[in-house]
Design a protein around this motif. Structure first.
Motif, mmCIF file in Angstrom:
data_model
loop_
_atom_site.group_PDB
_atom_site.id
_atom_site.type_symbol
_atom_site.label_atom_id
_atom_site.label_comp_id
_atom_site.label_asym_id
_atom_site.label_seq_id
_atom_site.Cartn_x
_atom_site.Cartn_y
_atom_site.Cartn_z
ATOM 1 N N SER A 175 0.817 -1.181 0.047
ATOM 2 C CA SER A 175 0.219 -0.023 0.113
ATOM 3 C C SER A 175 1.030 1.273 0.212
ATOM 4 N N THR A 176 0.506 2.315 -0.582
ATOM 5 C CA THR A 176 1.130 3.648 -0.704
ATOM 6 C C THR A 176 0.043 4.714 -0.859
ATOM 7 N N ASN A 177 0.372 5.819 -0.059
ATOM 8 C CA ASN A 177 -0.504 6.814 0.012
ATOM 9 C C ASN A 177 -0.199 7.796 -0.946
ATOM 10 N N TRP A 178 -1.184 8.209 -1.626
ATOM 11 C CA TRP A 178 -0.888 9.425 -2.611
ATOM 12 C C TRP A 178 -1.530 10.778 -2.264
ATOM 13 N N ASN A 179 -0.752 11.893 -2.710
ATOM 14 C CA ASN A 179 -1.391 13.115 -2.571
ATOM 15 C C ASN A 179 -2.538 13.579 -3.700
ATOM 16 N N ALA A 180 -3.250 14.502 -3.513
ATOM 17 C CA ALA A 180 -4.131 15.185 -4.570
ATOM 18 C C ALA A 180 -3.434 15.665 -5.604
ATOM 19 N N ARG A 181 -4.036 15.819 -6.877
ATOM 20 C CA ARG A 181 -3.649 16.357 -7.954
ATOM 21 C C ARG A 181 -4.864 17.146 -8.469
ATOM 22 N N PRO A 182 -4.829 18.419 -8.977
ATOM 23 C CA PRO A 182 -5.867 19.015 -9.359
ATOM 24 C C PRO A 182 -6.792 18.287 -10.620
ATOM 25 N N LEU A 183 -6.173 17.507 -11.556
ATOM 26 C CA LEU A 183 -6.704 16.876 -12.665
ATOM 27 C C LEU A 183 -6.381 15.543 -12.532
ATOM 28 N N GLY A 184 -7.478 14.719 -12.749
ATOM 29 C CA GLY A 184 -7.369 13.451 -12.921
ATOM 30 C C GLY A 184 -6.322 12.841 -13.710
ATOM 31 N N VAL A 185 -6.288 13.485 -15.101
ATOM 32 C CA VAL A 185 -5.327 13.226 -16.035
ATOM 33 C C VAL A 185 -3.695 13.183 -15.662
ATOM 34 N N GLN A 186 -3.673 14.078 -14.606
ATOM 35 C CA GLN A 186 -2.297 14.101 -13.937
ATOM 36 C C GLN A 186 -1.886 12.876 -13.268
ATOM 37 N N ILE A 187 -2.808 12.467 -12.545
ATOM 38 C CA ILE A 187 -2.711 11.327 -11.711
ATOM 39 C C ILE A 187 -2.055 10.146 -12.479
ATOM 40 N N TRP A 188 -3.028 10.105 -13.630
ATOM 41 C CA TRP A 188 -2.719 9.000 -14.648
ATOM 42 C C TRP A 188 -1.456 9.024 -15.038
ATOM 43 N N ALA A 189 -1.217 10.291 -15.670
ATOM 44 C CA ALA A 189 0.501 10.594 -16.171
ATOM 45 C C ALA A 189 1.462 10.124 -15.278
ATOM 46 N N LEU A 190 1.279 10.611 -14.136
ATOM 47 C CA LEU A 190 2.412 10.322 -13.198
ATOM 48 C C LEU A 190 2.707 8.895 -12.907
ATOM 49 N N ALA A 191 1.357 8.056 -12.712
ATOM 50 C CA ALA A 191 1.437 6.769 -12.036
ATOM 51 C C ALA A 191 1.104 5.442 -12.752
ATOM 52 N N TYR A 192 0.246 5.970 -13.832
ATOM 53 C CA TYR A 192 -0.426 4.738 -14.734
ATOM 54 C C TYR A 192 -0.082 4.618 -15.965
ATOM 55 N N ARG A 193 0.627 5.648 -16.586
ATOM 56 C CA ARG A 193 1.221 5.430 -17.760
ATOM 57 C C ARG A 193 2.339 4.586 -18.089
ATOM 58 N N GLY A 195 3.478 -1.393 -12.181
ATOM 59 C CA GLY A 195 3.956 -2.265 -13.391
ATOM 60 C C GLY A 195 3.297 -2.495 -14.270
ATOM 61 N N TRP A 196 2.428 -1.567 -14.307
ATOM 62 C CA TRP A 196 1.345 -1.843 -15.575
ATOM 63 C C TRP A 196 1.551 -1.202 -16.732
ATOM 64 N N SER A 197 1.359 -1.878 -17.986
ATOM 65 C CA SER A 197 1.857 -1.092 -19.082
ATOM 66 C C SER A 197 0.730 -1.364 -20.202
ATOM 67 N N ASN A 198 -0.034 -0.409 -20.577
ATOM 68 C CA ASN A 198 -1.392 -0.894 -21.561
ATOM 69 C C ASN A 198 -1.289 0.175 -22.619
ATOM 70 N N ALA A 199 -1.054 -0.148 -23.871
ATOM 71 C CA ALA A 199 -1.102 0.553 -24.811
ATOM 72 C C ALA A 199 -2.434 1.140 -25.102
ATOM 73 N N ASP A 200 -3.333 0.716 -24.821
ATOM 74 C CA ASP A 200 -5.029 1.093 -24.971
ATOM 75 C C ASP A 200 -5.053 2.255 -24.011
ATOM 76 N N PHE A 201 -4.692 1.918 -22.880
ATOM 77 C CA PHE A 201 -4.853 3.058 -21.695
ATOM 78 C C PHE A 201 -3.840 4.416 -22.073
ATOM 79 N N ASP A 202 -2.639 3.960 -22.416
ATOM 80 C CA ASP A 202 -1.874 5.261 -22.864
ATOM 81 C C ASP A 202 -2.507 5.929 -23.991
ATOM 82 N N ALA A 203 -3.019 5.230 -24.912
ATOM 83 C CA ALA A 203 -3.572 6.047 -26.125
ATOM 84 C C ALA A 203 -4.922 6.970 -25.654
ATOM 85 N N LEU A 204 -5.540 6.387 -24.723
ATOM 86 C CA LEU A 204 -6.808 6.954 -24.044
ATOM 87 C C LEU A 204 -6.259 8.360 -23.142
#
Length: 556
Positions: free
Chosen positions: A454-472, A481-490
């Motif tokens: 488990s890890t705690n995460w701070n707030a970010r103003p926009l949801g896309v910021q979080i995804w760009a930081l941690a899920y891309r 450890g996630w890598s998904n071309a469909d998600f990256d394109a979205l």
């Protein structure tokens, strides 16, 4: 009616149109204000677009001088681009400042930038550098300093440089550095950014705590001994795990005094009492501290009973993730590479119970995709199905029915309690779990690499910021450890879409993908609390865990 930016230019139509689509709740309004402010609107203009008066800030009159003592973990400093804890930024913020500041109402206050302009499709940024700013060594602060820092942020070769995730649009993938010609110094006080595709998140990224502006020749190994910066304070002492002391730099004329007022206090002491909140209570009772950094659970109620302390709270997008790492190996295998295993873990866990047991119900339930109602582009998904029996059957189907999952967490209260509640529900479903609880000094050394933690995460103003930081794919903070071309394109499409309704449709598809892939258990959004002595101004809880010494003061 025409709504203008700070520089007198009209705001993009997509931003103006989105004002009429904002929900009635305070969190939705705040996140719209973040979007409008990122495009250059003042806070007053953003409120006017919603038909609301700008709230008055009811504070006392600040006095000059004095000392503030705040309870906070004192962590080792390093290159700010690689900061992974707000506490690091809180110490260096005394002398290393930011281009913009994210405020609790969602707006962005210009700091080392005086203003900015973004064209309608967010492919061109004009950054107007504040004039009259000097480094504390006497040299002038110019557009060249801003450009150099943005170039540093775009360096993907530096391990742990999370700013590269925030500025990925400006990076040439082949070289791992800034695209040639994308960062232009127009004159001493103007920088122009030319993007190959739209990106609405650069201003919010500049306000995040790893975005501290450093001088030419900056060396992180001697940043305490050679504390060159633009801010009004200097480090007097710095002892990891013990105390960090900032003192007012009386030999430096700070630019902010004429613009915003301050600095007021002579001295700020960050005192480390470890991770046990009982120690914070004891320190307050012994009159050793004037403020807490943050406080959770039953200790909120305890602090509320202490004489002379007042509670400060802010609703936020802060959260916790309990995630399997899809790349991690256990005994030569990657147990969480199988989507069925991840789905089973999420299916066995009721997020309502995690909020109740882990955080005493002080927040709202989340949906396992790390975008929430506080983000303007959030799209609500159908209710999740919690089915322990089906979860066990799916785990068995994946051939992992007898596997023992080691679930790791830090040893402090709410993160430990939340992770304990996950383990208990998994065991109730018949899934084998071993709990490992580590002290922070050990846990944070490899926080991105544990197979299941488990890890705690701070707030970010926009949801896309979080995804760009941690899920891309491939980002420094992608602990899943996630890598998904469909998600990256979205995500690329969402980053390029300023219209909130259009972005929401893209996000809905991405949210369903993250949730369906079992990427994480992300159970709730936290309300944040701290306590300050009566008469202490400017030290209430910040939405992003930031504390600004230049704003702190004792009331007159």
């Amino acid at each position: 009616m025409t709504f203008l930016t700070r520089t007198g230019k009209p705001l993009p139509k997509s931003v103006v149109d989105s004002a009429s689509k904002v929900g009635r709740d305070a969190m939705s309004r705040r996140e719209f204000i973040a979007l409008a402010s990122a495009f250059g609107a003042t806070s007053a203009t953003a409120y006017a677009m919603l038909g609301l008066p700008q709230p008055a800030h009811a504070q006392g009159t600040p006095s000059e001088g004095g000392t503030v003592r705040m309870q906070m973990l004192v962590k080792a400093l390093k290159d700010p681009r690689t900061y992974d804890w707000s506490e690091m930024g809180n110490v260096s913020r005394g002398w290393l400042e930011y281009l913009a500041i994210w405020e609790n109402d969602g707006s962005f206050t210009p700091a080392l930038l005086e203003s900015w302009e973004i064209n309608d499709d967010a492919t061109e940024y004009t950054l107007n550098v504040r004039q009259g700013v000097t480094w504390n060594d006497g040299s002038a602060f110019t557009a060249a300093d801003v450009a150099r820092n943005i170039e540093r942020w775009c360096d993907k070769s530096l391990e742990g440089n999370s700013m590269a995730g925030r500025f990925a649009t400006l990076i040439d993938e082949a070289s791992g550095t800034a695209i040639e010609g994308a960062i232009e110094v127009v004159d001493d006080h103007t920088v122009k950014l030319s993007l190959p595709r739209p990106d609405i998140t650069l201003i919010p990224g500049m306000a995040d705590y790893p975005a501290a502006i450093v001088p030419e020749g900056f060396d992180p190994d001697n940043m305490i001994e050679n504390a060159v910066g633009t801010g009004p304070y200097l480090p007097e002492t710095f002892d990891v795990g013990v105390k960090a002391v900032l003192v007012r730099n009386t030999d430096h004329t700070w630019w902010g005094t004429e613009v915003y007022g301050g600095p007021y206090i002579d001295r700020l002491e960050y005192i480390d009492y470890g991770t046990d909140p009982a120690a914070y209570v004891a320190a307050a009772e012994a009159e050793e501290i004037d403020a807490t950094y943050s406080i959770e659970g039953e200790f909120i109620d305890i602090f509320d009973t202490l004489d002379g302390f007042v509670q400060n709270t802010v609703a936020s997008g802060s959260t916790i993730v309990i995630r399997p790492n899809q790349l991690a190996e256990v005994d030569g295998k990657r147990p969480y590479e199988d989507k069925r295993v991840r789905q089973a873990l999420a299916m066995a866990v009721d997020n309502n119970l995690l909020l109740e047991l882990g955080y005493a119900g002080r927040g709202i339930v989340a949906e396992n995709h790390h975008v929430g109602p506080m983000h303007p582009e959030y799209a609500e998904l159908p209710p999740r199905t919690v089915d322990p029996a089906a979860a066990k059957a799916l785990m068995d189907e994946a051939g992992m029915g007898d596997f023992e999952h080691e679930l790791v967490s830090i040893d402090d209260a709410w993160r430990k309690d939340t992770t304990d509640a996950v383990a208990a529900q998994l065991r109730d479903a018949g899934i084998n779990v071993k709990r490992s609880i580590l002290p922070g000094s050990t846990f944070w050394n490899d926080w991105t690499k544990y197979p299941f933690s488990s890890t705690n995460w701070n707030a970010r103003p926009l949801g896309v910021q979080i995804w760009a930081l941690a899920y891309r794919s491939g980002e420094a903070w992608n602990e899943f450890g996630w890598s998904n071309a469909d998600f990256d394109a979205l995500l690329e499409r969402a980053l390029a879409t300023a219209d909130v309704d259009e972005r929401r449709e893209i996000m809905k598809e991405g949210e369903a993908l993250v949730q369906g892939e079992g990427v994480t258990i992300q159970p709730y959004w936290r309300s944040l609390y701290n306590h300050t002595k009566e008469g202490l101004l400017g030290a209430g809880h910040h939405i992003g865990f930031e504390y600004h010494p230049a704003r702190m003061a004792w009331s007159a």
